[in-house]
Scaffold this motif. Structure first.
Motif, PDB file in Angstrom:
ATOM      1  N   LEU A 220     -22.965  10.135  -9.264  1.00 53.36           N
ATOM      2  CA  LEU A 220     -23.475   9.462 -10.452  1.00 53.36           C
ATOM      3  C   LEU A 220     -23.444  10.360 -11.686  1.00 53.36           C
ATOM      4  CD1 LEU A 220     -24.822   6.984 -11.704  1.00 53.36           C
ATOM      5  CD2 LEU A 220     -27.031   7.897 -10.958  1.00 53.36           C
ATOM      6  N   GLU A 221     -23.942  11.590 -11.562  1.00 53.85           N
ATOM      7  CA  GLU A 221     -24.057  12.471 -12.730  1.00 53.85           C
ATOM      8  C   GLU A 221     -22.701  12.886 -13.285  1.00 53.85           C
ATOM      9  OE1 GLU A 221     -26.781  15.729 -12.570  1.00 53.85           O
ATOM     10  OE2 GLU A 221     -28.063  14.708 -11.118  1.00 53.85           O
ATOM     11  N   ALA A 222     -21.679  12.925 -12.436  1.00 48.92           N
ATOM     12  CA  ALA A 222     -20.346  13.323 -12.894  1.00 48.92           C
ATOM     13  C   ALA A 222     -19.498  12.140 -13.342  1.00 48.92           C
ATOM     14  CB  ALA A 222     -19.614  14.079 -11.772  1.00 48.92           C
ATOM     15  N   SER A 223     -20.067  10.946 -13.307  1.00 42.08           N
ATOM     16  CA  SER A 223     -19.307   9.747 -13.646  1.00 42.08           C
ATOM     17  C   SER A 223     -19.355   9.467 -15.140  1.00 42.08           C
ATOM     18  CB  SER A 223     -19.870   8.541 -12.870  1.00 42.08           C
ATOM     19  OG  SER A 223     -21.171   8.241 -13.335  1.00 42.08           O
ATOM     20  N   LEU A 224     -18.643   8.395 -15.533  1.00 45.61           N
ATOM     21  CA  LEU A 224     -18.620   7.990 -16.937  1.00 45.61           C
ATOM     22  C   LEU A 224     -19.984   7.543 -17.438  1.00 45.61           C
ATOM     23  CD1 LEU A 224     -15.301   5.898 -16.985  1.00 45.61           C
ATOM     24  CD2 LEU A 224     -15.632   8.225 -17.815  1.00 45.61           C
ATOM     25  N   VAL A 225     -20.868   7.189 -16.520  1.00 47.77           N
ATOM     26  CA  VAL A 225     -22.208   6.746 -16.909  1.00 47.77           C
ATOM     27  C   VAL A 225     -22.912   7.824 -17.726  1.00 47.77           C
ATOM     28  CG1 VAL A 225     -24.472   6.069 -16.020  1.00 47.77           C
ATOM     29  CG2 VAL A 225     -22.391   5.205 -14.938  1.00 47.77           C
ATOM     30  N   TYR A 226     -22.605   9.084 -17.447  1.00 51.65           N
ATOM     31  CA  TYR A 226     -23.224  10.190 -18.185  1.00 51.65           C
ATOM     32  C   TYR A 226     -22.249  10.878 -19.139  1.00 51.65           C
ATOM     33  CZ  TYR A 226     -27.491   9.849 -15.478  1.00 51.65           C
ATOM     34  OH  TYR A 226     -28.662   9.401 -14.942  1.00 51.65           O
ATOM     35  N   THR A 227     -21.022  11.069 -18.727  1.00 55.04           N
ATOM     36  CA  THR A 227     -20.097  11.828 -19.577  1.00 55.04           C
ATOM     37  C   THR A 227     -19.810  11.119 -20.892  1.00 55.04           C
ATOM     38  OG1 THR A 227     -18.210  10.821 -18.396  1.00 55.04           O
ATOM     39  CG2 THR A 227     -19.020  12.948 -17.598  1.00 55.04           C
ATOM     40  N   ARG A 228     -19.668   9.790 -20.856  1.00 56.35           N
ATOM     41  CA  ARG A 228     -19.380   9.065 -22.094  1.00 56.35           C
ATOM     42  C   ARG A 228     -20.582   9.087 -23.036  1.00 56.35           C
ATOM     43  NH1 ARG A 228     -15.266   5.418 -22.412  1.00 56.35           N
ATOM     44  NH2 ARG A 228     -15.822   5.464 -24.619  1.00 56.35           N
ATOM     45  N   PHE A 229     -21.773   8.965 -22.488  1.00 55.13           N
ATOM     46  CA  PHE A 229     -22.964   8.992 -23.324  1.00 55.13           C
ATOM     47  C   PHE A 229     -23.212  10.382 -23.889  1.00 55.13           C
ATOM     48  CE2 PHE A 229     -23.775   4.777 -22.005  1.00 55.13           C
ATOM     49  CZ  PHE A 229     -24.766   4.264 -22.815  1.00 55.13           C
ATOM     50  N   HIS A 230     -22.953  11.419 -23.101  1.00 58.29           N
ATOM     51  CA  HIS A 230     -23.078  12.773 -23.638  1.00 58.29           C
ATOM     52  C   HIS A 230     -22.111  12.984 -24.800  1.00 58.29           C
ATOM     53  CE1 HIS A 230     -26.045  14.651 -21.148  1.00 58.29           C
ATOM     54  NE2 HIS A 230     -25.447  14.292 -20.030  1.00 58.29           N
TER      55      HIS A 230
ATOM     56  N   THR B 275     -26.896   0.944  -8.937  1.00 57.33           N
ATOM     57  CA  THR B 275     -26.688   2.180  -8.177  1.00 57.33           C
ATOM     58  C   THR B 275     -27.983   2.657  -7.544  1.00 57.33           C
ATOM     59  OG1 THR B 275     -24.840   2.843  -9.586  1.00 57.33           O
ATOM     60  CG2 THR B 275     -25.945   4.576  -8.342  1.00 57.33           C
ATOM     61  N   VAL B 276     -29.064   2.635  -8.292  1.00 58.78           N
ATOM     62  CA  VAL B 276     -30.358   3.081  -7.756  1.00 58.78           C
ATOM     63  C   VAL B 276     -30.820   2.152  -6.642  1.00 58.78           C
ATOM     64  CG1 VAL B 276     -32.785   3.438  -8.318  1.00 58.78           C
ATOM     65  CG2 VAL B 276     -31.023   4.199  -9.909  1.00 58.78           C
TER      66      VAL B 276
ATOM     67  N   LEU C 111     -35.209  10.263  -7.250  1.00 59.99           N
ATOM     68  CA  LEU C 111     -35.744   9.659  -8.472  1.00 59.99           C
ATOM     69  C   LEU C 111     -36.260  10.713  -9.447  1.00 59.99           C
ATOM     70  CD1 LEU C 111     -37.606   6.559  -7.003  1.00 59.99           C
ATOM     71  CD2 LEU C 111     -35.421   6.602  -8.210  1.00 59.99           C
ATOM     72  N   ILE C 112     -36.835  11.798  -8.917  1.00 59.68           N
ATOM     73  CA  ILE C 112     -37.276  12.880  -9.806  1.00 59.68           C
ATOM     74  C   ILE C 112     -36.086  13.479 -10.533  1.00 59.68           C
ATOM     75  CG2 ILE C 112     -38.220  15.223  -9.832  1.00 59.68           C
ATOM     76  CD1 ILE C 112     -40.126  14.346  -7.613  1.00 59.68           C
ATOM     77  N   ARG C 113     -35.007  13.703  -9.798  1.00 56.70           N
ATOM     78  CA  ARG C 113     -33.798  14.249 -10.415  1.00 56.70           C
ATOM     79  C   ARG C 113     -33.224  13.267 -11.444  1.00 56.70           C
ATOM     80  NH1 ARG C 113     -31.046  18.304 -12.516  1.00 56.70           N
ATOM     81  NH2 ARG C 113     -28.815  17.865 -12.572  1.00 56.70           N
ATOM     82  N   LEU C 114     -33.205  11.996 -11.103  1.00 61.89           N
ATOM     83  CA  LEU C 114     -32.670  10.989 -12.013  1.00 61.89           C
ATOM     84  C   LEU C 114     -33.497  10.906 -13.291  1.00 61.89           C
ATOM     85  CD1 LEU C 114     -30.622   8.668 -12.450  1.00 61.89           C
ATOM     86  CD2 LEU C 114     -32.292   7.147 -11.388  1.00 61.89           C
TER      87      LEU C 114
END
Length: 236
Positions: free
Chosen positions: A59-69, A121-122, A146-149
């Protein structure tokens, strides 16, 4: 003589000021809120979300985060401009309403986009954990996930809406406080450090004085012994 707003041109200036403000708000809306919506739609199309959930470990390496960053820095600059303008206008200003509505729109758009991208996903990951480990095992493992998320999501939210001045200049440590640095090591407040340094310096000075006194006493003992031996030799 009574003031005539129309004759002085004040009404025209006010009309133009309102038009310029509306144009500025529109540009900010397109650059932030609309941009977030477009990015969210593109990610959903590319990853087939929410129909096909992502694997939790990817999840963290996907577009869900990279595009928003990728759009967070510019969005934060524009939001900061709107927030500072709102602070300058004050709560009682009529013009401030437009900036309040803009900031609310940006936050709602952002939160809605993140919810759409993460919900499937969650939920899928929770179901997998329950099926494999049971309710107790799912509770234990899901808590870590969930803490990490939440930690990652909080950091991303601050990248968009956080105050850059506060993040650049953290709050000064107060007396008696112990803070934690980025490496997880505890750090004392500035005043505590200064007191400890002063105490250490005073201790060193006291030790130095004691050493000098001991040396002086040691020097006096041989001199007294020599004098006594001389007197005894003269008496004999």
């Amino acid at each position: 003589r009574e003031y005539d707003a129309a004759a002085s041109g004040g009404a025209e200036y006010f009309r133009r000021a309102c038009a310029l403000q509306d144009a500025a708000l529109e540009l900010l809306r397109v650059a932030v809120a609309d941009r977030i919506s477009v990015i969210s739609t593109q990610i959903q199309d590319a990853l087939n979300l929410p129909k096909v959930p992502l694997k939790a470990d990817k999840l963290e390496a996907s577009l869900v985060y990279t595009r928003f960053h990728g759009i967070s820095k510019r969005s934060n600059k524009l939001i900061t401009i709107a927030r500072r303008r709102l602070d300058a206008l004050g709560d009682g200003s009529v013009a401030a309403v437009g900036y309040e509505d803009l900031l609310t729109l940006c936050r709602n758009t952002y939160c809605g986009a993140r919810e759409v991208l993460l919900t499937s996903t969650v939920r899928n990951h929770m179901d997998i954990l329950k099926e494999r480990h049971g309710l107790v095992g799912m509770t234990r493992l899901a808590s870590v996930f969930l803490i990490r998320l939440c930690t990652v999501e909080t950091a991303l939210y601050l990248d968009f809406f956080g105050d850059p001045d506060k993040r650049r200049h953290p709050r000064k440590a107060v007396k008696g406080s112990v803070q934690t640095n980025d490496e997880g090591k505890s750090e004392e407040g500035d005043e505590d450090k200064e007191e400890r340094n002063q105490e250490a310096a005073a201790t060193r000075r006291q030790q130095h004085n004691n050493t000098n006194n001991n040396n002086n006493n040691n020097n006096k003992v041989p001199a007294a012994a020599t004098l006594a031996s001389q007197i005894l030799s003269e008496d004999s």
